[in-house]
Motif scaffolding. Sequence first.
Motif, short mmCIF file in Angstrom:
data_model
loop_
_atom_site.label_atom_id
_atom_site.label_comp_id
_atom_site.label_asym_id
_atom_site.label_seq_id
_atom_site.Cartn_x
_atom_site.Cartn_y
_atom_site.Cartn_z
N ALA A 167 0.71 -1.50 0.04
CA ALA A 167 -0.11 0.05 -0.14
C ALA A 167 1.05 1.24 -0.03
O ALA A 167 2.03 1.05 0.38
N ASN A 168 0.13 2.45 -0.21
CA ASN A 168 0.83 3.56 -0.45
C ASN A 168 0.15 4.75 0.39
O ASN A 168 -0.90 4.81 -0.02
N TYR A 169 0.70 5.40 1.18
CA TYR A 169 0.25 6.52 2.00
C TYR A 169 0.34 7.92 1.43
O TYR A 169 1.56 8.01 1.09
N ASN A 170 -0.49 8.76 1.22
CA ASN A 170 -0.17 10.07 0.56
C ASN A 170 -0.40 10.88 1.71
O ASN A 170 -1.22 11.03 2.22
N VAL A 171 0.94 11.65 1.93
CA VAL A 171 1.14 12.58 3.24
C VAL A 171 0.37 13.74 2.98
O VAL A 171 0.23 14.41 3.89
N GLU A 172 -0.25 14.03 1.77
CA GLU A 172 -1.12 15.28 1.66
C GLU A 172 -2.42 15.07 1.73
O GLU A 172 -3.23 16.02 1.83
N THR A 173 -2.95 13.98 1.38
CA THR A 173 -4.48 13.63 1.58
C THR A 173 -4.71 12.85 2.64
O THR A 173 -5.89 12.38 3.16
N GLY A 174 -3.68 11.92 3.14
CA GLY A 174 -4.17 10.93 4.31
C GLY A 174 -4.64 9.60 3.55
O GLY A 174 -5.09 8.65 4.31
#
Length: 211
Positions: free
Chosen positions: A199-206
């Motif tokens: 998985a990949n977490y987007n630090v800008e959108t959560g």
Amino acid sequence: MKAHTHETQSTITPEKALTFLKDGNQRFVNNLKANRDLLEQVNATREGQWPFAVVLSCIDSRTSAELIFDQGLGDVFSIRIAGNFVNQDILGSMEFGCNVAGSKLVVVLGHTKCGALKGGLDAAQIQGMGMDNLNHLINHFDPIINEIIEEGEERSSKNGALLERLNQQNVKSAIEDIRTQSSTLKKLEDEGKIKIVGANYNVETGVVTWL
């Protein structure tokens, strides 16, 4: 929401465990939280723990698995290392989590704008700063960088497209390492007792996207 017991953990399938995390991230993005009595969870888990998932993530301060998946005490084993890669000790921790403690899911969680991966791309500059152990860590990403970088492409953390390709490939590489370097986890996956996912977490959108 109560802490998991041995009985409730035994009823969770790998697919259900994945759904728990997906639902939790949706709550997180919507600024909602499951109703938990944390002191009750402390009391419920003082004799033992029955997490349903093992999450390998980066040490980045923005990527706490318990927060971004809205999980409580005793719900997940959280393994953290800069760059979310695996080594023998991490594999041993995963084997404990799944084969001994009964977790049903292994998640390798990368994230956007990863500082460790930026360091890997900028290794030439960082190596002159005299941090031997950090140099050892960021050199871990060299084989992946050499595999994905295109001829004539700038090797730099400022190259956002390359950084994101490295993030994605680093997660896939970690999953492959789990399967090839741990016969225990590979056997559990082949038998359908666990799932191993990226998985990949987007630090800008959560938002967590699943690979």
